[in-house]
Every structure is written in structure tokens, then in C-alpha cells.
Design an enzyme around this catalytic site. Sequence first.
Site, PDB file in Angstrom:
ATOM      1  N   GLU A   1       8.921 -21.541   7.610  1.00 35.69           N
ATOM      2  CA  GLU A   1       9.014 -20.656   8.995  1.00 35.69           C
ATOM      3  C   GLU A   1       9.724 -21.326   9.631  1.00 35.69           C
ATOM      4  O   GLU A   1      11.101 -20.664  11.057  1.00 35.69           O
ATOM      5  CB  GLU A   1       8.005 -20.152   9.610  1.00 35.69           C
ATOM      6  CG  GLU A   1       7.706 -21.683  10.695  1.00 35.69           C
ATOM      7  CD  GLU A   1       6.032 -20.799  11.653  1.00 35.69           C
ATOM      8  OE1 GLU A   1       6.394 -21.519  13.382  1.00 35.69           O
ATOM      9  OE2 GLU A   1       5.176 -20.154  10.893  1.00 35.69           O
TER      10      GLU A   1
ATOM     11  N   GLU B   1       1.257  -1.671   0.143  1.00 31.66           N
ATOM     12  CA  GLU B   1       0.377  -0.678   0.151  1.00 31.66           C
ATOM     13  C   GLU B   1       0.786   1.504  -0.190  1.00 31.66           C
ATOM     14  O   GLU B   1       0.412   2.589  -0.339  1.00 31.66           O
ATOM     15  CB  GLU B   1      -1.065  -0.196   1.671  1.00 31.66           C
ATOM     16  CG  GLU B   1      -1.961  -1.101   1.548  1.00 31.66           C
ATOM     17  CD  GLU B   1      -3.362  -1.026   0.300  1.00 31.66           C
ATOM     18  OE1 GLU B   1      -3.349   0.604  -0.260  1.00 31.66           O
ATOM     19  OE2 GLU B   1      -3.406  -1.860  -0.171  1.00 31.66           O
TER      20      GLU B   1
END
Length: 304
Positions: free
Chosen positions: A114, A83
Site C-alpha cells: 500500500e 457479487e
Amino acid sequence: MNMKALPTEQRNTDTVQIDEVSTLEMLHMINNEDKKVPFCVEKHLGEIATAIDAIAEKFAAGGRIIYCGAGTSGRMGFMDSAECPPTYGTPKERVVSLLAGGLAAIGQAKEDAEDHPELGVEDMKGIGFTKDDVLVGIAASGRTPYVIGALKYAKELGAVTVSISCNEDKNSPINAMVDYPIGIYAGPEAITGSTRMKAGTVQKLVLNMLSTGVMVKTGKVYSNLMVNVRLNNEKLVQRAKGIVAEITGAANSEIERLFVQTGSDVPLTIFMLLTGLSEAEARALLAKEHGHIKNALAAYHCAK
């Protein structure tokens, strides 16, 4: 690792009957938990502010903001970085996100990725991370190996490091290793261990503050207006014209003329209208102040 000791793995005594109640009662349970989040974040505004000041200093000097996370935490980073270009006109290379498992993990969970700290290091090297950049490690539990690997690499280079976790223990792995730890625990999840819920909301709110704070402090905002918005569609063009009019009081015809002249450069158009300078003069002074309109205005008035 003792999973039961992690704050994000605790069981919520207020939602143990969530599978037995009506749909409306279930939503009240979830909503009651969500209400707690902003109040928990409020208690840590001082830590967030300190981190913003440190990040803004590096960003203003040309450094990048790098988010790093796995699962929901990593996706929150991607959402925030995506954004920044349309909202603040920043090149996409200035705010970057790393996600365990790569881009494919945005739409399809890759939980095993992860567990490998070396992948965090590899991804950091892949983007050419330097000591001039800032690494923000995001991990709800505060102990994700992928994030730890990336943070260790950043620390070795001497870069500024920040953590966003839902673990308030200062001795948790990522909190203990960074310069600016932000650990915010909003209580057990409505569904035990589902950190995409309150923990994800905590991370979203903090990331909103970090990126917005940095952009405000580096002049990407004038008052509370998005003066660096990218004009990628007609709605945004009209918004930009409205912003220019709001700040300068100029007529639409004058704004349109300057948009043609400046290539729809909103900050430059505003600065020309406020000062009466030529395009070349205004562009040079704005560039000297790194596009910060208010700083450029102060310099202009000082020189008069």
C-alpha cells in the site's frame, strides 16, 4: 506522517478493559461499537446519493466501476464487485476491483504494497482505465499511497472519482482530491487501529449502497426483484421463475416454455409476458432501452 492524528488510530476509552472482562462482556463492548455504524452512515446519505447519481450516469453510458484499495478496504471492494455478476447479471468486466499486492493479497495480507503510489498507477494502466470509467478509492485512513496514486491517474484522465474513507476531514488526501468524497467516522475501534472492524463495516455498508443504487437506477432491478439474476444453479432457476410469476402472474408452464424459447432470459421473458410481443419485437425494444424493463414498457405504451 503523524499516525496519532488519524481518526482511525484513536484509542477507545470504552474498551480499555476489554482484555480483563468476561467473554460475554467483551462481546457487549464490540456489539455496542458496531451499533454506532449505521447511524453514522445515515448522516452521510446525501453524499452517497450524489455519488450514486454520478456513477450511474457513467455506468449507463457503458463505463466501468473500478474499486481500488489496500488491505481490508481493498478486500471490501473485491467482495462487492464479485457479487455484481450473479446478482445483477453484469459482465465481470463492468465492476472491477484493484487491490494493493494483487489477487494474492485477498487471502494473505501484504501491508507493504500500500505504500507505493506507482503501483496504483500501474494497476490502473493494466486494466486500461479510461475517462469513461469511474474510480472509487477506498481507504479507511484517507491517505493510502496506493489509492492516492490511482486517484491521481484517474483525475489526469478526467474520469469521475469517488472516495470512501473513515476520515471526515475534507482536507485529508483522498477526500480533497476526488469529485465525490464520502468520509464517515464511526469513532475509535474496539481494538485500537483495527480498521477491519467498524471502519470495514462502514465501507461495506457504503459499497452496498453504491452498487445497489447504481444497479437499481440502470434497470437491473424491477421493483425490488433481481430480474437480471444469473441462473447458475437450480435454486436460482426456481427463484427466477418465482420472480417472473410475481411480476406477470403467468403460470409455471408458460414461464418454462418461454425460458426454453428465450434461453432463460428473465427480463425478455417478463417483457414478452407483459406486452404480448414476439421474441424478436420484445428483444429489439428491450435492447433499445438497454435492458431496462420499465423504460421499455413506457416506450411500448407510448407507441400504442
